[in-house]
Design a protein around this motif. Sequence first.
Motif, PDB file in Angstrom:
ATOM      1  N   THR A   1      84.681  77.461  -4.847  1.00 40.79           N
ATOM      2  CA  THR A   1      85.394  77.429  -3.575  1.00 40.79           C
ATOM      3  C   THR A   1      84.812  78.431  -2.580  1.00 40.79           C
ATOM      4  N   CYS A   2      84.501  79.627  -3.048  1.00 39.73           N
ATOM      5  CA  CYS A   2      84.083  80.703  -2.143  1.00 39.73           C
ATOM      6  C   CYS A   2      82.590  80.716  -1.858  1.00 39.73           C
ATOM      7  N   PHE A   3      81.773  80.241  -2.790  1.00 38.60           N
ATOM      8  CA  PHE A   3      80.330  80.351  -2.625  1.00 38.60           C
ATOM      9  C   PHE A   3      79.644  78.992  -2.477  1.00 38.60           C
ATOM     10  N   TYR A   4      79.726  78.161  -3.502  1.00 38.20           N
ATOM     11  CA  TYR A   4      78.949  76.927  -3.491  1.00 38.20           C
ATOM     12  C   TYR A   4      79.403  75.964  -2.399  1.00 38.20           C
ATOM     13  N   GLN A   5      80.706  75.892  -2.150  1.00 34.67           N
ATOM     14  CA  GLN A   5      81.177  75.032  -1.073  1.00 34.67           C
ATOM     15  C   GLN A   5      80.660  75.522   0.278  1.00 34.67           C
ATOM     16  N   GLY A   6      80.696  76.847   0.490  1.00 35.26           N
ATOM     17  CA  GLY A   6      80.206  77.396   1.747  1.00 35.26           C
ATOM     18  C   GLY A   6      78.712  77.197   1.922  1.00 35.26           C
ATOM     19  N   MET A   7      77.942  77.368   0.851  1.00 30.48           N
ATOM     20  CA  MET A   7      76.498  77.156   0.920  1.00 30.48           C
ATOM     21  C   MET A   7      76.188  75.699   1.253  1.00 30.48           C
ATOM     22  N   GLU A   8      76.894  74.802   0.596  1.00 29.95           N
ATOM     23  CA  GLU A   8      76.681  73.375   0.828  1.00 29.95           C
ATOM     24  C   GLU A   8      77.062  72.985   2.263  1.00 29.95           C
ATOM     25  N   TYR A   9      78.151  73.578   2.753  1.00 22.39           N
ATOM     26  CA  TYR A   9      78.584  73.302   4.120  1.00 22.39           C
ATOM     27  C   TYR A   9      77.547  73.818   5.119  1.00 22.39           C
ATOM     28  N   ALA A  10      77.040  75.017   4.895  1.00 21.37           N
ATOM     29  CA  ALA A  10      76.037  75.588   5.791  1.00 21.37           C
ATOM     30  C   ALA A  10      74.789  74.715   5.842  1.00 21.37           C
ATOM     31  N   ILE A  11      74.359  74.204   4.701  1.00 20.15           N
ATOM     32  CA  ILE A  11      73.195  73.321   4.674  1.00 20.15           C
ATOM     33  C   ILE A  11      73.472  72.052   5.470  1.00 20.15           C
TER      34      ILE A  11
ATOM     35  N   TRP B   1      73.817  85.034   2.199  1.00 22.10           N
ATOM     36  CA  TRP B   1      72.976  83.901   1.793  1.00 22.10           C
ATOM     37  C   TRP B   1      72.254  83.337   3.003  1.00 22.10           C
ATOM     38  N   ARG B   2      70.971  83.028   2.837  1.00 27.88           N
ATOM     39  CA  ARG B   2      70.152  82.487   3.915  1.00 27.88           C
ATOM     40  C   ARG B   2      69.806  81.029   3.631  1.00 27.88           C
ATOM     41  N   ASN B   3      69.971  80.199   4.630  1.00 24.30           N
ATOM     42  CA  ASN B   3      69.572  78.795   4.548  1.00 24.30           C
ATOM     43  C   ASN B   3      68.135  78.687   5.037  1.00 24.30           C
ATOM     44  N   ARG B   4      67.224  78.462   4.131  1.00 25.38           N
ATOM     45  CA  ARG B   4      65.806  78.373   4.491  1.00 25.38           C
ATOM     46  C   ARG B   4      65.379  76.912   4.681  1.00 25.38           C
ATOM     47  N   GLY B   5      66.162  76.223   5.489  1.00 24.74           N
ATOM     48  CA  GLY B   5      65.826  74.841   5.815  1.00 24.74           C
ATOM     49  C   GLY B   5      66.029  73.874   4.668  1.00 24.74           C
ATOM     50  N   TYR B   6      66.982  74.150   3.781  1.00 24.18           N
ATOM     51  CA  TYR B   6      67.215  73.269   2.637  1.00 24.18           C
ATOM     52  C   TYR B   6      67.738  71.909   3.097  1.00 24.18           C
ATOM     53  N   ARG B   7      67.258  70.856   2.458  1.00 23.08           N
ATOM     54  CA  ARG B   7      67.720  69.502   2.774  1.00 23.08           C
ATOM     55  C   ARG B   7      69.127  69.256   2.230  1.00 23.08           C
ATOM     56  N   ASP B   8      69.395  69.812   1.062  1.00 19.09           N
ATOM     57  CA  ASP B   8      70.692  69.669   0.412  1.00 19.09           C
ATOM     58  C   ASP B   8      70.802  70.758  -0.646  1.00 19.09           C
ATOM     59  N   PHE B   9      71.913  70.770  -1.384  1.00 20.96           N
ATOM     60  CA  PHE B   9      72.133  71.830  -2.369  1.00 20.96           C
ATOM     61  C   PHE B   9      71.097  71.764  -3.490  1.00 20.96           C
ATOM     62  N   GLN B  10      70.685  70.548  -3.843  1.00 19.55           N
ATOM     63  CA  GLN B  10      69.674  70.414  -4.884  1.00 19.55           C
ATOM     64  C   GLN B  10      68.352  71.038  -4.444  1.00 19.55           C
ATOM     65  N   ASP B  11      68.043  70.907  -3.163  1.00 21.78           N
ATOM     66  CA  ASP B  11      66.822  71.520  -2.629  1.00 21.78           C
ATOM     67  C   ASP B  11      66.886  73.037  -2.791  1.00 21.78           C
ATOM     68  N   PHE B  12      68.070  73.619  -2.577  1.00 19.34           N
ATOM     69  CA  PHE B  12      68.243  75.058  -2.813  1.00 19.34           C
ATOM     70  C   PHE B  12      68.074  75.376  -4.296  1.00 19.34           C
ATOM     71  N   LEU B  13      68.698  74.587  -5.168  1.00 20.33           N
ATOM     72  CA  LEU B  13      68.603  74.836  -6.606  1.00 20.33           C
ATOM     73  C   LEU B  13      67.148  74.808  -7.082  1.00 20.33           C
ATOM     74  N   ASP B  14      66.347  73.971  -6.457  1.00 18.40           N
ATOM     75  CA  ASP B  14      64.949  73.855  -6.883  1.00 18.40           C
ATOM     76  C   ASP B  14      64.149  75.123  -6.623  1.00 18.40           C
TER      77      ASP B  14
END
Length: 374
Positions: free
Chosen positions: A296-306, A168-181
């Motif tokens: 636990t394995c995906f969404y938490q890690g994505m949110e933490y990375a952001i 998964w790549r963090n493309r400068g998301y402000r928060d998880f909602q920004d990724f969802l958008d």
Amino acid sequence: MTLSSLPALKHLDADCWDGLCAEPQPFLRHGFLSALEESGSVGPGTGWMPAHQVMLGARGELLAALPAYIKDHSYGEYVFDHGWADACRRAGIAYYPKLLGAIPFSPVSGPRLLGEPSAAGRLLAALTGNLQPQGLSGLHINFTRPEDDVLLQGQEGWLARLGCQFHWRNRGYRDFQDFLDTLASRKRKQMRKEREQVAGQGIEFDWREGHQLSEAEWDFVYLCYANTYRVRGQAPYLTRVFFSLLAERMPEMIRVVLARRAGQPVAMAFSLVGGDSLYGRYWGCLAEFDRLHFETCFYQGMEYAIAKGLQRFDAGAQGEHKLIRGFEPVITRSWHYLCHPGLRAAVAQFLSEERLAVQRYAEQARELLPYRQS
């Protein structure tokens, strides 16, 4: 220069070893590899005998190294050559023991040939000539980085093998909602629903660094980790002592998220962090909860990375279910030097066909990503 084989990293100064590592990757650290050895996770009885290959200068200084193991099986490698070994058995060719340059139980790409390129190249050249006198069928170097690929490409006898993972790549998301958008509407709703299902079961999450966990909490982490193997009828690769040693030696790189219900821990995910990357490694739960694994394995890690500004989340090998959650296909490479000329020719033919299949698979997988079409 002198080529030597080390049966344990404790014989080598930690700063000397770590000084060869050009990247801040936790898996290459002296602390990580020595914890595997001193905890009994590798060594006698495991099929992973440490045999780290080092090139020393005239004054005994460490110039180049390859973390390596003599293997009498192919488990825990995540580059699957069981078919090659079986073909050798049928043909009366000894496939084991073999020499493996890799990080045990960790399918994570990164540096393998450590040191300046000129010294690392000399180490590589010296290694292949020493295999047959030691009774080794070949040398395998798994999950290399591009810089290692440059050294290995075009070398006589070396065969490249491709694999595919999902990162998964963090493309400068402000928060998880920004990724969802950034997702297609249906996929966005699916992820939101999964997270709501977990929250609706009263589960909350608590992130810890290595120094923030008590021994009792490490007991829980290990119990969860071991349970993921035992439910499949397998023994865990790592021992309990490994986690305590790692917490002592590199606590700043450890991240553990604990899932709690009514204040009691019910699941965990263990990760390491290095540079701009989060590496999800182990997960486990002691009771079944709907969608808890994904959270636990995906969404938490994505949110933490952001939240922490990390650019990449490598959640482990395999798993096409990661695709629909935004993890993109990434090509990995391993390299194989096989001493037996007939085996080398057969594997070369197999790899030429497999390579095309892996590339097609990665292209097709990319079409399944959930992002909105531009």
